[in-house]
Design an enzyme around this catalytic site. Structure first.
Site: not given
Ligand code: NAD
Ligand code: WQD
Length: 336
Positions: A11, A35, A58, A80, A124, A148, A152, A176, A293-294
């Site tokens: 993404y 993914n 990988d 990423f 994150s 998770y 990080k 992020y 956990g929220d």
């Molecule tokens: P995503 O799952 O869409 O993208 C991650 C990509 O990494 C996927 O395409 C997956 O196939 C690939 N991948 C996973 N493990 C792998 C491996 N061992 N080798 C090669 N490829 C691998 O997720 P995203 O939302 O784009 O997130 C990207 C990064 O940002 C992640 O590290 C995630 O933890 C971090 N992040 C995401 C969020 C969020 O809410 N989306 C928030 C904070 C941090």
């Molecule tokens: C947002 C708000 C929920 C779903 C998570 C990870 C965090 C980061 C981003 C990677 C909260 C509420 C949610 C639903 C709801 N990812 N909610 N009904 O929890 O802030 O963060 O994603 O690093 O590590 O924990 O995001 O989108 O799950 O929730 O009411 O079906 O929406 O309670 O208040 P969160 P979220």
């Protein structure tokens, strides 16, 4: 620059690749497709008129990475790749530690052995744990409440130690907040496997008729309307934050944590009501007990990103939701 993008078909990675290709950088993506889908690659080509090189591998596969670094002389890496589902990480912690932590160590070792020491890492806001008050800033203590988040935090600590041990490393750890939205073209966006965990993909699947009803986790928080407040950031603003971090890596000493958020908080009900107005669809919901956990409120202090990177989020909530809805309604089944 010639850049290696791990997880570049995911993404956030795919949106960042679009911005980097538009700026003329040469991109090699490594992704194991755990993914994501290769369909993203043709969408990226449609948007930019350019194709990144794609390597299906990988990051835990040392010899595949070694071949890649032997073949290409990378200027920097944006990392990423990782598994990101909080709930799943409680069920299969070893897979998360192996994939995210061991995979990252393998990547950093191969980078070091090929003399590539510039890195932008996807961290994150989860590393702020549950005990800090928003606005969250980078000087606050870090902790984690699930495997998770631990991955990080562990990777960040590894990077701090690595940078301390060798002054040649320049590392931006981008923390992020809550990325949402999609590319304005409606061609790429978030494509979760199965039932979404995060709010926005859930709401958009209710709006498009794939899911019957949203569950709102708690309306008794100490917030303006009792529902949880988060700092939602448009994925294109986030992608542009990576571009700025890359451009500023030479000015970063060691390993620098940097928040990428808007600094604004939005409640779950505000999201639901704005989504309803923009999409014109009904979004039925039930109020259910709080999710374990929220916490009530999470939003960023983005001063370091503003001052050090010259970056600020520009896209407002309406644009985040318009773009999410365009992506979801044009692609009800994602990339399938
Ligand atoms: P995503 O799952 O869409 O993208 C991650 C990509 O990494 C996927 O395409 C997956 O196939 C690939 N991948 C996973 N493990 C792998 C491996 N061992 N080798 C090669 N490829 C691998 O997720 P995203 O939302 O784009 O997130 C990207 C990064 O940002 C992640 O590290 C995630 O933890 C971090 N992040 C995401 C969020 C969020 O809410 N989306 C928030 C904070 C941090
Ligand atoms: C947002 C708000 C929920 C779903 C998570 C990870 C965090 C980061 C981003 C990677 C909260 C509420 C949610 C639903 C709801 N990812 N909610 N009904 O929890 O802030 O963060 O994603 O690093 O590590 O924990 O995001 O989108 O799950 O929730 O009411 O079906 O929406 O309670 O208040 P969160 P979220």
């Amino acid at each position: 620059m010639k850049l290696l993008i791990t997880g570049g078909t995911g993404y956030i990675g795919s949106h960042t690749v679009v911005e980097l290709l538009n700026l003329g950088h040469t991109i090699v993506i490594v992704d194991n497709l755990a993914n994501s889908s290769t369909e993203v690659l043709s969408r990226i080509e449609t948007i930019t008129g350019k194709s990144p090189t794609f390597v299906h591998a990988d990051i835990c596969d040392r010899s595949a990475l070694d071949c890649l670094f032997t073949e290409h002389r990378f200027d920097a890496v944006i990392h990423f790749a990782g598994l990101k589902a909080v709930g799943e990480s409680n069920d299969i912690p070893l897979s998360y530690y192996h994939n995210n932590v061991s995979g990252s160590i393998t990547l950093f070792e191969v980078m070091a052995s090929h003399g590539v020491k510039k890195l932008v890492f996807s961290s994150s806001a989860t590393v702020y744990g549950e005990n800090n008050c928003s606005p969250l800033d980078e000087s606050m203590p870090t902790s984690a409440t699930n495997p998770y988040g631990q991955t990080k935090l562990m990777i960040e600590n590894i990077l701090f130690d690595l940078a301390k041990s060798d002054a040649d490393w320049s590392i931006a750890c981008l923390r992020y907040f809550n990325p949402i939205g999609a590319h304005q073209s409606g061609l790429i966006g978030e494509n979760p496997n199965g039932i979404p965990n995060n709010l926005l993909p859930y709401v958009s699947q209710v709006a498009v008729g794939k899911l019957p009803k949203l569950q709102i986790f708690g309306d008794d928080y100490d917030t303006q309307d009792g529902t949880g407040v988060r700092d939602y950031i448009h994925v294109v603003d986030l992608a542009l934050g990576h571009v700025k971090a890359l451009e500023q890596l030479d000015n970063i000493d060691g390993c620098q944590p940097i928040n990428l958020g808007t600094g604004n908080g939005t409640s779950v009900l505000e999201i639901v009501n704005t989504f309803k107005d923009i999409s014109g669809q009904d979004i039925p919901y039930d109020i259910v007990p709080r999710r374990v956990g929220d916490i009530a409120t999470v939003f960023a202090d983005a001063s370091i990103a503003n001052n050090l990177l010259g970056w600020q989020a520009k896209r407002d909530l309406a644009m985040m939701i318009e773009d999410t809805w365009r992506w979801q309604s044009n692609n009800p089944n994602g990339f399938a």
